[in-house]
Design a protein around this motif. Structure first.
Motif, PDB file in Angstrom:
ATOM      1  N   MET A   1       1.426  -9.287   6.471  1.00 55.61           N
ATOM      2  CA  MET A   1       1.464  -9.562   5.058  1.00 55.61           C
ATOM      3  C   MET A   1       0.707  -8.465   4.335  1.00 55.61           C
ATOM      4  O   MET A   1      -0.404  -8.113   4.717  1.00 55.61           O
ATOM      5  N   HIS A   2       1.303  -7.896   3.312  1.00 57.55           N
ATOM      6  CA  HIS A   2       0.634  -6.900   2.472  1.00 57.55           C
ATOM      7  C   HIS A   2      -0.133  -7.631   1.378  1.00 57.55           C
ATOM      8  O   HIS A   2       0.396  -8.528   0.738  1.00 57.55           O
ATOM      9  N   VAL A   3      -1.376  -7.266   1.178  1.00 59.21           N
ATOM     10  CA  VAL A   3      -2.179  -7.865   0.110  1.00 59.21           C
ATOM     11  C   VAL A   3      -2.786  -6.757  -0.729  1.00 59.21           C
ATOM     12  O   VAL A   3      -3.508  -5.909  -0.223  1.00 59.21           O
ATOM     13  N   ASP A   4      -2.467  -6.756  -2.005  1.00 57.25           N
ATOM     14  CA  ASP A   4      -3.090  -5.855  -2.961  1.00 57.25           C
ATOM     15  C   ASP A   4      -4.149  -6.690  -3.667  1.00 57.25           C
ATOM     16  O   ASP A   4      -3.828  -7.560  -4.472  1.00 57.25           O
ATOM     17  N   PHE A   5      -5.407  -6.456  -3.344  1.00 55.54           N
ATOM     18  CA  PHE A   5      -6.471  -7.302  -3.867  1.00 55.54           C
ATOM     19  C   PHE A   5      -6.705  -7.118  -5.364  1.00 55.54           C
ATOM     20  O   PHE A   5      -7.525  -7.817  -5.947  1.00 55.54           O
ATOM     21  N   THR A   6      -5.976  -6.208  -5.992  1.00 52.89           N
ATOM     22  CA  THR A   6      -6.058  -6.090  -7.441  1.00 52.89           C
ATOM     23  C   THR A   6      -4.951  -6.907  -8.114  1.00 52.89           C
ATOM     24  O   THR A   6      -4.930  -7.014  -9.334  1.00 52.89           O
ATOM     25  N   GLY A   7      -4.048  -7.475  -7.331  1.00 52.87           N
ATOM     26  CA  GLY A   7      -2.947  -8.271  -7.871  1.00 52.87           C
ATOM     27  C   GLY A   7      -3.191  -9.753  -7.674  1.00 52.87           C
ATOM     28  O   GLY A   7      -3.206 -10.234  -6.537  1.00 52.87           O
ATOM     29  N   PRO A   8      -3.396 -10.512  -8.742  1.00 47.30           N
ATOM     30  CA  PRO A   8      -3.704 -11.937  -8.626  1.00 47.30           C
ATOM     31  C   PRO A   8      -2.665 -12.737  -7.831  1.00 47.30           C
ATOM     32  O   PRO A   8      -3.017 -13.653  -7.097  1.00 47.30           O
ATOM     33  N   ARG A   9      -1.398 -12.388  -7.938  1.00 47.22           N
ATOM     34  CA  ARG A   9      -0.376 -13.132  -7.201  1.00 47.22           C
ATOM     35  C   ARG A   9      -0.479 -12.893  -5.702  1.00 47.22           C
ATOM     36  O   ARG A   9      -0.278 -13.795  -4.909  1.00 47.22           O
ATOM     37  N   TYR A  10      -0.761 -11.651  -5.321  1.00 50.25           N
ATOM     38  CA  TYR A  10      -0.953 -11.358  -3.904  1.00 50.25           C
ATOM     39  C   TYR A  10      -2.154 -12.124  -3.351  1.00 50.25           C
ATOM     40  O   TYR A  10      -2.105 -12.704  -2.271  1.00 50.25           O
ATOM     41  N   VAL A  11      -3.242 -12.103  -4.096  1.00 53.77           N
ATOM     42  CA  VAL A  11      -4.457 -12.785  -3.652  1.00 53.77           C
ATOM     43  C   VAL A  11      -4.216 -14.291  -3.570  1.00 53.77           C
ATOM     44  O   VAL A  11      -4.643 -14.946  -2.619  1.00 53.77           O
TER      45      VAL A  11
END
Length: 67
Positions: A1-11
């Protein structure tokens, strides 16, 4: 899973996945984080058929009850 910790939806999706793993496997569930590797030749993750995909973050969740 890719997580961009600056993107609220990803987090949010990541947190939901962690909660689901904990609920189904208990507090002892293991989570492994891998960050983007430094060499572009090392960022390819092969699937079961040998196809390769670019991968910046790899997560592996294991059920301790299943070997």
């Amino acid at each position: 899973m890719h997580v961009d910790f600056t993107g609220p939806r990803y987090v949010s999706a990541f947190a939901a996945m962690l909660r689901a793993a904990r609920e189904s496997s208990g507090d002892g569930v293991s989570v492994v984080f891998t960050e983007l590797l430094p060499d572009s030749g090392e960022v390819w993750l092969p699937d079961a058929r040998g196809r390769r995909y670019h991968c910046e973050l790899r997560l592996q969740m294991c059920d301790p009850a299943r070997p």
